[in-house]
Scaffold this active site. Sequence first.
Site, PDB file in Angstrom:
ATOM      1  NE  ARG A 207      -3.807  -2.198   2.167  1.00  0.00           N
ATOM      2  CZ  ARG A 207      -3.790  -3.148   3.099  1.00  0.00           C
ATOM      3  NH1 ARG A 207      -3.100  -2.969   4.211  1.00  0.00           N
ATOM      4  NH2 ARG A 207      -4.489  -4.248   2.946  1.00  0.00           N
ATOM      5  CG  PHE A 223     -10.313  -8.939  -6.521  1.00  0.00           C
ATOM      6  CD1 PHE A 223     -11.266  -9.944  -6.554  1.00  0.00           C
ATOM      7  CD2 PHE A 223      -9.548  -8.706  -7.660  1.00  0.00           C
ATOM      8  CE1 PHE A 223     -11.440 -10.721  -7.700  1.00  0.00           C
ATOM      9  CE2 PHE A 223      -9.709  -9.480  -8.803  1.00  0.00           C
ATOM     10  CZ  PHE A 223     -10.653 -10.489  -8.826  1.00  0.00           C
ATOM     11  CG  ASP A 245     -14.931  -7.047  -2.567  1.00  0.00           C
ATOM     12  OD1 ASP A 245     -13.713  -7.085  -2.305  1.00  0.00           O
ATOM     13  OD2 ASP A 245     -15.732  -7.957  -2.229  1.00  0.00           O
ATOM     14  CB  SER A 246     -18.315 -10.333  -5.201  1.00  0.00           C
ATOM     15  OG  SER A 246     -17.376 -10.937  -4.344  1.00  0.00           O
ATOM     16  CG  ASP A 295      -4.791  -8.148  -3.266  1.00  0.00           C
ATOM     17  OD1 ASP A 295      -4.180  -9.216  -3.442  1.00  0.00           O
ATOM     18  OD2 ASP A 295      -5.020  -7.672  -2.129  1.00  0.00           O
ATOM     19  CB  CYS A 335      -2.337 -14.182  -2.071  1.00  0.00           C
ATOM     20  SG  CYS A 335      -4.073 -14.564  -2.263  1.00  0.00           S
TER      21      CYS A 335
END
Length: 391
Positions: A207, A223, A245-246, A295, A335
């Site tokens: 960040r 995301f 985002d969901s 991400d 990730c």
Amino acid sequence: MTLGHVIIKTNRDKPIRQRHPWIFSGAIERIDPSVADGDIADVVTPQGEFLARGYVNRQSQIVVRLLTWNAAEAIDAEFWARRLSRSINLRTDSTARRLINAESDGLPGLVVDQYGEWLVIQVLTLGIEQAKSQIADQLNELLKPRGIYERSDVKVRQKEGLERHTSLLSGVEPPDRIEIEQDGHRFLVDVRRGHKTGFYLDQRDNRRKIKAYCQDADVLNLFSYTGGFAVAALSAGAKSVTNVDSSADVLALAKENVRLNGFSVNDQDFVEADVFSELRKLRAMKRTFDVIIADPPKLAQSQSQIDRAARAYKDLNLVSMQLLKPGGYLITFSCSGSISTDLFQKIVFGAAIDAQRDMQIVERLSQSSDHPILLSFPESEYLKGLVCRAI
Ligand code: SAH
């Protein structure tokens, strides 16, 4: 007290001597019947030479996780205290940080994160489950938190024959949201329901780094979760940040976090949608961005999912590249531990070919320094990122 033995097969001692902390069932000749699952045992060669000491679980593919290579070091309350304080002392001062990063800190199966006055603990293995109250006592002694909350609601516990579990372990219940500060930014963290232990602490350093690309930029934050990158980009002077985002819940918290840091909230900048379809929608609308941050969650949970995950990563990066302005940056992460840094770069390369964009790598990213990678345990490297510039 003499400990029971785990006898290693002939010629299977090398990784143990090289201080890899896992022993798989295939390397084991036999385990003394006196050793119960969860017990501490000595790992020895067929000739009886001591190699290391760790805890055992026959129900797991990783039958032994090693704690020490020193025959004189007992695994007692002082051992946990020494290991915990060593890791804690290696962290920089902050109110939100990972204190114990499992294997990488010499404590396989244990994660401890700090959020202000609370600690959140994740117990991933039976061996740590057995030592949990000793560990909690030592953490209370060392850090005097107001409370320790347990978030052992992770799938990997099944592989150890353990149920998922969340509850207060000691002290006082944390509030619904704990306010933390990182790099001068404020965030609200829900340690009960949030992902992982509440916040993606592993992205802290990134960040900070992405700020270099965000001044005056129109940013697409894919995301977004609770807005960690959104706040960083806005504070770096981004013109706009569109978050996708969901989950409506995380977007609500993302809005609060943006507001908490003094930025105004426009509802249209928080899009509740599936990223893969939203990207196509934005492409159809001919929208373009200066910076796109991607991400995604762990798309490959295991080795068997690599092919499917690779296709998803490729698709995500391909369409993202098509939305980049000339000179724009794609900041892309994976990730998934089972996708190597090399493979990830190859996937992004494949995406660039199909998107017909020439891209340069200008920076490589990894997990934050409080999630260290143990050299003898390369599996501890899981987060990788590329900052790619479209030319
Ligand atoms: N970048 C974030 C962390 C991302 S975690 C941070 O720095 O804090 C991954 C996020 O992706 C979660 O919030 C999850 O809700 C969301 N997500 C998972 N699959 C998705 C999909 N197909 N479309 C949109 N969002 C998704």
